[in-house]
Design a protein around this motif. Structure first.
Motif, short mmCIF file in Angstrom:
data_model
loop_
_atom_site.label_atom_id
_atom_site.label_comp_id
_atom_site.label_asym_id
_atom_site.label_seq_id
_atom_site.Cartn_x
_atom_site.Cartn_y
_atom_site.Cartn_z
N MET A 1 3.55 13.95 -11.32
CA MET A 1 3.85 12.59 -10.53
C MET A 1 3.15 12.21 -9.05
O MET A 1 4.10 13.10 -8.63
CB MET A 1 4.30 11.63 -11.21
N SER A 2 3.10 11.66 -8.47
CA SER A 2 3.41 10.79 -6.59
C SER A 2 3.12 9.49 -7.16
O SER A 2 2.66 9.14 -7.94
CB SER A 2 2.18 11.98 -6.86
N GLY A 3 3.78 9.15 -6.34
CA GLY A 3 3.78 7.79 -5.25
C GLY A 3 2.84 7.29 -4.56
O GLY A 3 2.08 7.80 -3.86
N PHE A 4 2.76 5.66 -4.41
CA PHE A 4 2.31 5.46 -3.32
C PHE A 4 2.55 4.51 -2.97
O PHE A 4 3.62 3.85 -3.26
CB PHE A 4 0.53 5.33 -3.92
N THR A 5 2.10 4.50 -1.78
CA THR A 5 2.16 2.94 -0.55
C THR A 5 1.06 2.01 -0.52
O THR A 5 0.19 3.37 -0.43
CB THR A 5 3.08 3.02 0.41
N LEU A 6 0.97 0.97 -1.40
CA LEU A 6 0.41 -0.11 -0.84
C LEU A 6 0.55 -1.21 -0.53
O LEU A 6 1.39 -2.16 -0.16
CB LEU A 6 -0.03 -0.91 -2.64
N LYS A 7 0.47 -1.21 1.52
CA LYS A 7 0.20 -1.96 1.67
C LYS A 7 -1.10 -2.80 1.98
O LYS A 7 -1.65 -2.72 2.43
CB LYS A 7 0.59 -1.31 3.30
N ALA A 8 -0.39 -4.12 2.41
CA ALA A 8 -1.13 -5.34 2.26
C ALA A 8 -1.87 -6.17 3.71
O ALA A 8 -1.18 -5.28 4.81
CB ALA A 8 -0.89 -6.63 1.85
N ARG A 9 -3.52 -5.77 3.72
CA ARG A 9 -3.63 -5.83 4.78
C ARG A 9 -3.71 -7.39 5.52
O ARG A 9 -3.45 -7.78 7.15
CB ARG A 9 -5.46 -5.60 4.59
N ALA A 10 -3.96 -8.35 4.69
CA ALA A 10 -3.75 -10.14 5.33
C ALA A 10 -3.09 -10.61 4.36
O ALA A 10 -3.48 -10.19 2.67
CB ALA A 10 -4.06 -10.15 6.21
N ALA A 11 -2.63 -12.04 4.20
CA ALA A 11 -2.35 -12.53 3.03
C ALA A 11 -3.90 -13.21 2.44
O ALA A 11 -5.23 -13.50 3.08
CB ALA A 11 -1.99 -13.84 3.21
N ALA A 12 -4.14 -13.09 1.20
CA ALA A 12 -5.04 -13.49 0.62
C ALA A 12 -5.71 -14.42 -0.17
O ALA A 12 -4.12 -15.88 0.09
CB ALA A 12 -5.53 -13.06 -0.99
N PRO A 13 -6.56 -14.97 0.51
CA PRO A 13 -6.91 -16.71 0.28
C PRO A 13 -7.58 -17.08 -0.80
O PRO A 13 -7.16 -18.64 -0.88
CB PRO A 13 -8.92 -16.39 0.63
N LEU A 14 -6.80 -16.38 -1.53
CA LEU A 14 -6.73 -16.79 -2.87
C LEU A 14 -5.83 -15.56 -4.07
O LEU A 14 -5.50 -14.41 -3.21
CB LEU A 14 -8.14 -16.39 -4.11
N ARG A 15 -4.96 -16.16 -4.82
CA ARG A 15 -4.09 -15.42 -5.58
C ARG A 15 -4.51 -14.41 -6.09
O ARG A 15 -5.61 -14.61 -6.58
CB ARG A 15 -3.03 -15.93 -6.38
N LEU A 16 -3.33 -13.28 -5.88
CA LEU A 16 -4.36 -11.77 -6.77
C LEU A 16 -3.55 -11.29 -8.01
O LEU A 16 -2.18 -12.48 -7.43
CB LEU A 16 -3.59 -10.83 -5.71
N ASP A 17 -4.35 -11.14 -8.77
CA ASP A 17 -3.58 -10.50 -10.29
C ASP A 17 -3.40 -9.27 -9.91
O ASP A 17 -4.15 -8.45 -10.22
CB ASP A 17 -4.67 -11.48 -10.90
N LEU A 18 -1.76 -8.61 -10.11
CA LEU A 18 -1.64 -7.34 -9.64
C LEU A 18 -1.50 -6.74 -11.22
O LEU A 18 -0.91 -5.64 -11.56
CB LEU A 18 -0.84 -6.83 -8.83
N ARG A 19 -1.72 -7.06 -12.18
CA ARG A 19 -1.72 -6.76 -13.66
C ARG A 19 -2.35 -5.37 -13.75
O ARG A 19 -3.49 -4.77 -13.07
CB ARG A 19 -1.79 -7.15 -14.63
N GLY A 20 -1.50 -3.92 -13.71
CA GLY A 20 -1.22 -2.18 -14.60
C GLY A 20 -1.66 -1.99 -13.20
O GLY A 20 -2.00 -0.35 -13.15
N ILE A 21 -1.46 -2.61 -12.52
CA ILE A 21 -0.95 -1.90 -10.74
C ILE A 21 0.11 -0.98 -11.23
O ILE A 21 1.61 -1.88 -10.21
CB ILE A 21 -1.29 -2.73 -8.88
#
Length: 269
Positions: free
Chosen positions: A1-21
């Motif tokens: 197993m390995s982990g990840f860092t997900l860094k937001a590039r900028a605020a999204a113009p619309l809402r994001l749905d991160l189900r499954g992540i």
């Protein structure tokens, strides 16, 4: 197993749905494969890399960093691993969670920990309305696990809660533990109006200021010293205002009798 860092590039113009992540879903993937995963953006699906920079980690932890206040369903139905949100989270944080640990270092939006069944969700800041309650259209709220809120909670916290433990270190809004079926809620601060409305079973511990008297709750005649010591010691492990509960006396109010309820409001002296 390995982990990840997900860094937001900028605020999204619309809402994001991160189900499954979730940590388990990403564990066997490479960074390039993670970047190609699709997430919801408004009513469309877009590659995750459009809004997040992906970096592999040396441990199994998954970290979401940046402005995530418009990112919903973080940790949706998560069933293991560790997820850290380095900032605020959107709506439905930890909803349907079954195992693992989620740490939110900022605030969370509405409906956090809805129908949570296991694991631990720690929110350093405040949460919006309907935390630890039901998903829209459902009948059962939080079903297990532990929710810890370091700040304040909005209205209807624990609505239809069925099982588990939820602690609030700040204040709570109106209708705390409304229609509660079972489980434990502990509050360090003040509660809004109508605490325990429609409550059927379960326990709500007021470690700080007692709520206003309700005409549909009646004083308990019998004491519960053994039960209180067991409950107090369980809550004491979370520290802060809950650490000294075992050494303090209590008054118990039973109800909501208007709903045929057998719940209890535990007022700590």
């Amino acid at each position: 197993m390995s982990g990840f860092t997900l860094k937001a590039r900028a605020a999204a113009p619309l809402r994001l749905d991160l189900r499954g992540i979730t940590p388990a879903a990403l564990a066997a993937l490479s960074a390039a494969e993670v970047e190609r995963l699709e997430i919801g953006h408004g009513n469309a699906l877009v590659p995750l890399a459009e809004f997040f920079a992906v970096e592999a980690r040396s441990d199994d932890t998954m970290v979401l960093a940046g402005d995530l206040s418009r990112c919903d369903r973080i940790g949706w139905q998560m069933d293991g691993g560790t997820l850290i949100v380095d900032g605020a989270a959107g709506d439905y944080a930890g909803a349907g969670m079954r195992a693992g640990e989620i740490v939110v270092k900022g605030d969370a939006g509405a409906l956090a920990a809805c129908e949570m069944a296991g694991g631990t969700l720690r929110i350093a800041g405040s949460v919006g309305d309907f935390a630890a309650s039901t998903l829209p259209g459902s009948m059962d709220g939080m079903r297990g696990g532990t929710l810890i809120v370091g700040g304040n909670a909005g209205a209807r916290f624990g609505d239809r809660m069925r099982r588990g433990t939820a602690l609030i270190f700040g204040d709570a809004g109106d209708f705390l533990a409304s229609r509660m079926v079972a489980g434990t809620i502990a509050l360090a601060g003040r509660a809004g109006a109508h605490a325990g409305y429609g409550m059927r079973r379960g326990s709500v511990v007021f470690a700080g200021q007692a709520p206003g008297a309700s005409p549909t709750f009646v004083p308990a005649v019998a004491g519960a010293p053994v039960f209180w010591q067991l409950l107090a010691r369980d809550l004491a492990q979370h520290g802060g205002p809950f650490a000294t509960l075992a050494s303090r006396g209590i008054d118990r109010q039973l109800g909501d009798v208007a709903a045929g309820g057998k719940g209890e409001l535990i007022l700590v002296r």
